[in-house]
Write a protein that holds these residues in place. Structure first.
Motif, PDB file in Angstrom:
ATOM      1  N   THR A  65      42.815  34.798  37.049  1.00 55.64           N
ATOM      2  CA  THR A  65      43.824  35.858  36.907  1.00 55.64           C
ATOM      3  C   THR A  65      43.316  37.219  37.375  1.00 55.64           C
ATOM      4  O   THR A  65      42.152  37.581  37.153  1.00 55.64           O
TER       5      THR A  65
ATOM      6  N   THR B  64      44.689  41.245  37.000  1.00 60.51           N
ATOM      7  CA  THR B  64      45.652  42.012  36.214  1.00 60.51           C
ATOM      8  C   THR B  64      45.784  43.442  36.725  1.00 60.51           C
ATOM      9  O   THR B  64      44.786  44.148  36.882  1.00 60.51           O
ATOM     10  N   TYR B  65      47.028  43.806  37.004  1.00 60.13           N
ATOM     11  CA  TYR B  65      47.376  45.212  37.261  1.00 60.13           C
ATOM     12  C   TYR B  65      47.619  45.810  35.882  1.00 60.13           C
ATOM     13  O   TYR B  65      48.714  45.723  35.331  1.00 60.13           O
ATOM     14  N   GLN B  66      46.555  46.408  35.311  1.00 58.55           N
ATOM     15  CA  GLN B  66      46.602  46.867  33.929  1.00 58.55           C
ATOM     16  C   GLN B  66      47.539  48.053  33.741  1.00 58.55           C
ATOM     17  O   GLN B  66      48.205  48.175  32.701  1.00 58.55           O
TER      18      GLN B  66
ATOM     19  N   ASP C 290      39.847  39.304  35.971  1.00 57.31           N
ATOM     20  CA  ASP C 290      39.479  39.029  34.573  1.00 57.31           C
ATOM     21  C   ASP C 290      38.260  38.115  34.503  1.00 57.31           C
ATOM     22  O   ASP C 290      38.230  37.043  35.123  1.00 57.31           O
TER      23      ASP C 290
ATOM     24  N   TRP D  89      42.237  42.351  44.823  1.00 60.83           N
ATOM     25  CA  TRP D  89      42.587  40.940  44.615  1.00 60.83           C
ATOM     26  C   TRP D  89      41.828  40.039  45.575  1.00 60.83           C
ATOM     27  O   TRP D  89      41.363  38.962  45.202  1.00 60.83           O
TER      28      TRP D  89
ATOM     29  N   ILE E 272      48.878  39.274  37.272  1.00 57.64           N
ATOM     30  CA  ILE E 272      49.628  39.708  36.097  1.00 57.64           C
ATOM     31  C   ILE E 272      49.981  41.189  36.264  1.00 57.64           C
ATOM     32  O   ILE E 272      49.096  42.021  36.503  1.00 57.64           O
TER      33      ILE E 272
ATOM     34  N   LYS F 223      51.447  44.251  34.204  1.00 55.88           N
ATOM     35  CA  LYS F 223      51.698  44.596  32.810  1.00 55.88           C
ATOM     36  C   LYS F 223      52.817  45.618  32.610  1.00 55.88           C
ATOM     37  O   LYS F 223      53.424  45.652  31.544  1.00 55.88           O
TER      38      LYS F 223
ATOM     39  N   GLN G 158      54.591  40.885  32.714  1.00 57.87           N
ATOM     40  CA  GLN G 158      54.518  40.802  31.255  1.00 57.87           C
ATOM     41  C   GLN G 158      55.096  42.058  30.593  1.00 57.87           C
ATOM     42  O   GLN G 158      54.565  42.564  29.616  1.00 57.87           O
TER      43      GLN G 158
END
Length: 458
Positions: free
Chosen positions: A16, A18-20, A40, A81, A90, A92, A134
């Motif tokens: 994964t 993640t675009y936090q 991650d 990436w 992901i 967020k 998400q």
């Protein structure tokens, strides 16, 4: 371990990305942006951008600006990436629609075509990435959907400047008809010299993009690396710059030649995010999901590289300062040993004397036998073009044929590369006159800008 096997291992070990999130601060001086990404289990990344404000607008729509910053992050993430190519991304902070997800996947896939090809990785658009949102927060509805040029008004135009010949042509053709401003990302010698020679230093937005050192360290350790769609970063950052500076038009200097694939009979195109396909896609996305009121188009899209070289040859004051060589960019030189140097030499040869070419490049590239393979790739003797921003095979051939005829008319002995070309007799489907007289109707110019181009070609 092959790159294909390493690619599979990375995707297994780091499933994964993640675009936090993102943050930004804006004041009268400009906007500072930070993006928060993570592969991650491997590393976090916090790249930054800064875009100055040289023209103050009365009111900033915070929700619109937020959407533009988020979208810039969606392009920026691809550089991080690609380190391990996790199969799931992901997001967020946004609930993207199925259409938006499809749009972003198309950009990533087309923009990473060279990355996959040069790394020898077999993949498909259906399986290379899944985007998982998400959040329940949707994109903001667009604020402005059209940009109209009022009859008799002077358009306020932002021209991205990279230091090469193309943006020079845009500057010189537009400056008599528009309020011209320049946009430079991470300035270097040739970009600074271009705006100074053009007298536009005080009308230039000097943006700053900073890469996260963790990415550079992972690249040094042998993680996956390669070409990403930089011009898509230009697209999304220029609408921020245009909006915050009250500039209604972003005039790129991409040409029709950028549409040709780098690898014959494939989708792989080094210049994908400079292509008309991406330009049209970007305009659709901006108008449908953002609505900044800034119109993004390529002013030189109706033209081929050969025509741009023809126009550039007239702007002598820039000949000593423009640079397009990526190898020599940090030293602000033409390296004289790469395919980009050779391409620019070829495309200018029909329009400049040997002495003028000497003054630009410092050597006669047609006499350099070590450039033979690059020469064959550029003109199509070999099927794969160099992975550089270079013109079409047809216009390279037309330029070479014209150069040979000029050498022979002046009774000058053909240098080694031209003699090799004459012996090889590659297929040449377009004449010099046909290309210099062509006009592509696949463009996004309105009547005002199109008239300027047509007048310049007379």
């Amino acid at each position: 371990m092959s790159r294909q096997d390493f690619y599979k291992k990375c995707r297994h070990d780091y499933p994964t990305f993640t675009y936090q999130g993102y943050s930004y601060d804006i004041d009268d001086a400009g906007i500072s942006m930070t993006f928060d990404f993570s592969i991650d289990g491997l590393s976090e990344f916090h790249p930054t951008w800064y875009i100055p404000r040289i023209n103050k607008i009365e009111e900033v729509d915070s929700s619109l600006l937020d959407e533009m910053v988020f979208s810039l992050g969606m392009v920026e993430l691809i550089s991080y990436w690609k380190i391990a190519c996790p199969p799931t991304v992901i997001i967020k902070d946004r609930k993207l629609t199925a259409e938006q997800i499809s749009w972003w996947k198309k950009l990533y896939w087309g923009g990473l075509g060279e990355f996959y090809y040069t790394n020898g990785i077999q993949e498909s658009i259906d399986s290379f990435m899944m985007i998982d949102c998400q959040s329940d927060t949707p994109s903001n509805p667009p604020k402005v959907t059209t940009t109209n040029l009022i009859s008799g008004s002077t358009p306020k135009v932002l021209i991205p400047v990279g230091g090469g010949k193309d943006s020079v042509v845009s500057i010189e053709l537009l400056r008599q008809n528009a309020d011209v401003n320049c946009y430079v990302i991470n300035s270097r010698g040739a970009t600074d010299a271009t705006v100074e020679v053009g007298g536009l230093k005080d009308h230039t937005i000097y943006a700053k993009r900073t890469l996260d050192k963790n990415m550079l360290e992972l690249n040094a350790k042998g993680f996956l690396n390669g070409h990403t769609p930089f011009s898509a970063l230009v697209a999304f950052s220029t609408i921020i710059a245009g909006y915050l500076n009250g500039l209604s038009f972003v005039a790129l200097s991409n040409e029709s030649s950028a549409n040709e694939s780098t690898v014959a009979d494939s989708y792989v195109n080094h210049q994908y995010s400079k292509s008309y396909e991406f330009e049209e896609d970007f305009r659709y996305y901006e108008r449908t999901f953002i609505g900044s009121g800034v119109y993004y188009f390529s002013f030189l899209r109706p033209l081929a590289e050969l025509q741009i070289a023809m126009l550039f040859s007239k702007f002598k004051k820039y000949h000593g300062i423009f640079k397009s060589c990526n190898v020599g960019s940090k030293q602000d030189i033409w390296c004289g040993h790469c395919p980009k140097c050779l391409f620019v030499y070829i495309i200018l040869s029909p329009f400049l004397t040997l002495e003028e070419l000497d003054n630009i490049f410092g050597k006669r590239l047609f006499e350099d036998e070590t450039l033979m393979e690059d020469f064959d790739k550029l003109c199509g003797i070999l099927p794969e073009k160099p992975f550089e921003c270079v013109g079409s095979r047809d216009e390279v051939n037309a330029s070479i044929v014209e150069a040979i005829s000029q050498y022979e008319a002046k009774a000058i002995k053909l240098p080694i590369l031209l003699a090799h070309y004459k012996e090889s007799k590659p297929t040449n489907t377009s004449s010099f006159a046909a290309i210099t007289g062509q006009y592509s109707t696949a463009h996004g110019l309105n009547e005002f800008f199109e008239n300027i181009i047509k007048e310049a070609l007379k």
